[in-house]
Design a protein around this motif. Structure first.
Motif, PDB file in Angstrom:
ATOM      1  N   ILE A  38       0.860  -1.403   0.096  1.00 43.37           N
ATOM      2  CA  ILE A  38      -0.001   0.055  -0.059  1.00 43.37           C
ATOM      3  C   ILE A  38       0.965   1.247   0.036  1.00 43.37           C
ATOM      4  CG2 ILE A  38      -2.213   0.729   1.103  1.00 43.37           C
ATOM      5  CD1 ILE A  38      -1.843  -1.196   3.276  1.00 43.37           C
ATOM      6  N   GLY A  39       0.362   2.289  -0.434  1.00 46.52           N
ATOM      7  CA  GLY A  39       1.150   3.564  -0.682  1.00 46.52           C
ATOM      8  C   GLY A  39       0.505   4.714  -0.989  1.00 46.52           C
ATOM      9  N   GLY A  40       1.244   5.696  -1.494  1.00 45.31           N
ATOM     10  CA  GLY A  40       0.518   6.648  -1.758  1.00 45.31           C
ATOM     11  C   GLY A  40      -0.020   6.856  -3.316  1.00 45.31           C
ATOM     12  N   PRO A  46      -0.434   8.506 -10.214  1.00 46.65           N
ATOM     13  CA  PRO A  46       0.409   7.200 -10.199  1.00 46.65           C
ATOM     14  C   PRO A  46       0.348   6.488  -8.885  1.00 46.65           C
ATOM     15  CG  PRO A  46       1.813   8.803  -9.969  1.00 46.65           C
ATOM     16  CD  PRO A  46       0.686   9.615 -10.023  1.00 46.65           C
ATOM     17  N   PHE A  47       0.755   5.284  -8.545  1.00 47.09           N
ATOM     18  CA  PHE A  47       1.180   4.752  -7.478  1.00 47.09           C
ATOM     19  C   PHE A  47       2.403   5.347  -6.835  1.00 47.09           C
ATOM     20  CE2 PHE A  47       3.002   1.075  -4.867  1.00 47.09           C
ATOM     21  CZ  PHE A  47       1.875   1.033  -4.062  1.00 47.09           C
ATOM     22  N   VAL A  48       2.333   5.609  -5.531  1.00 42.57           N
ATOM     23  CA  VAL A  48       3.658   6.230  -4.899  1.00 42.57           C
ATOM     24  C   VAL A  48       4.149   5.222  -4.113  1.00 42.57           C
ATOM     25  CG1 VAL A  48       4.569   8.085  -3.767  1.00 42.57           C
ATOM     26  CG2 VAL A  48       2.706   8.419  -5.493  1.00 42.57           C
ATOM     27  N   GLY A  81       9.659   3.630 -12.108  1.00 44.00           N
ATOM     28  CA  GLY A  81       8.599   4.082 -11.606  1.00 44.00           C
ATOM     29  C   GLY A  81       7.832   5.016 -12.563  1.00 44.00           C
ATOM     30  N   ASP A  82       7.029   5.943 -12.214  1.00 48.63           N
ATOM     31  CA  ASP A  82       6.462   6.860 -13.122  1.00 48.63           C
ATOM     32  C   ASP A  82       7.212   8.361 -12.852  1.00 48.63           C
ATOM     33  OD1 ASP A  82       4.348   5.292 -14.331  1.00 48.63           O
ATOM     34  OD2 ASP A  82       3.486   5.411 -12.265  1.00 48.63           O
ATOM     35  N   LYS A  83       7.350   8.855 -14.103  1.00 43.65           N
ATOM     36  CA  LYS A  83       7.927  10.046 -13.874  1.00 43.65           C
ATOM     37  C   LYS A  83       6.766  11.308 -13.374  1.00 43.65           C
ATOM     38  CE  LYS A  83      11.486  11.737 -16.518  1.00 43.65           C
ATOM     39  NZ  LYS A  83      12.139  12.048 -17.540  1.00 43.65           N
TER      40      LYS A  83
END
Ligand code: MF3
Ligand code: CO
Ligand code: CO
Length: 258
Positions: free
Chosen positions: A170-172, A183-185, A194-196
């Motif tokens: 689980i995250g941001g 995005p998932f953080v 990960g995502d820019k």
């Protein structure tokens, strides 16, 4: 939703609204802080937050979200997140995360903090302090061209160096026009992966820090698809959350009270 799955940038007008609801979220935590004392029940905390939110022209986004039954998440001691308020009564020595998300003028502001109930053990205070600092390490890594992996990397490095673990499942998340979007953080990761992070979008940074193992157990919430989580080893967990606007030069933390 765009083809990329990432939300479109916020306009100047939308940013004004986003800032307002995030400020309200921060004030909601400030308001509840004086009530978090031995003897208060989680249901009473829920009711106070419900009333405060409506009084300020907003609605509590958790209420009815995928069937979630309450206006706030209250995660006590070994509860990792999404703890559902009930008749439980706070007692001296507890630690609790209170997570609020008002919705106003089409925008969501998401923030949470830990509260100490009366006198709390030094070991627990340290866990809480590291969780807050971990969130801030993650936020400080936000820069033009940075990725979600950069945030996770900095969080996990700081937490593990202090002898604790981060929750991986689980995250941001992206937040703004929707409660949860891309995005998932993550609270762990590799630099550059990960995502820019794209300017004029908001994300949350909300690491969950466990005193013991990072393993968590998932529990159902009746009539809801939202789950709540507890540490597998029964040891305590702590979390802090801010909503952040990514800008063209860095970031702006929106869920700070004045
Ligand atoms: N506020 C939580 C978060 O930080 C989400 C809670 S969803 C709920 O993402 F349904 F449990 F309220
Ligand atoms: Co969140
Ligand atoms: Co939240």
């Amino acid at each position: 939703m765009r083809a990329s799955g990432l939300p479109a940038p916020l306009s100047a007008d939308e940013i004004v609204k986003m800032k307002a609801v995030c400020k309200l979220a921060a004030r909601t935590l400030e308001h509840i802080s004086s009530y978090v004392k031995p003897g208060i029940s989680l249901n009473e905390i829920d009711q106070i937050i419900y009333d405060f939110t409506l009084t300020h022209g907003a609605t509590p986004a958790p209420l009815g979200y995928h069937g979630y039954p309450k206006s706030v998440c209250t995660s006590l001691n070994d509860v990792v997140c999404h703890g559902v308020p009930d008749k439980s009564i706070l007692k001296e020595g507890d630690i609790i995360n209170i997570d609020v998300t008002p919705f106003k003028d089409g925008f969501f502001g998401d923030t949470s903090a830990m509260f100490l109930v009366g006198q709390v053990d030094e070991t627990l205070k340290h866990l809480v302090q590291i969780a807050e600092m971990a969130r801030d390490k993650g936020i400080e890594s936000i820069a033009p061209g940075a990725t979600t992996g950069d945030i996770g990397f900095e969080i996990n490095k700081f937490v593990t160096r202090n002898g604790y673990t981060t929750v991986k499942e689980i995250g941001g998340h992206g937040v703004g026009r929707m409660f949860h979007e891309e995005p998932f953080v993550p609270s762990f990761g590799k630099k550059g992966r990960g995502d820019k992070l794209l300017p004029w979008r908001c994300i949350t940074v909300e690491p969950m820090v466990n005193m013991g193992s990072d393993e968590i157990i998932e529990y159902d919430i009746p009539r809801s698809t939202i789950k709540w989580y507890r540490t597998a080893d029964g040891k305590p967990s702590a979390q802090f959350e801010h909503t952040i606007l990514v800008t063209d030069s860095g970031y702006d933390i929106l869920t700070l009270p004045d």
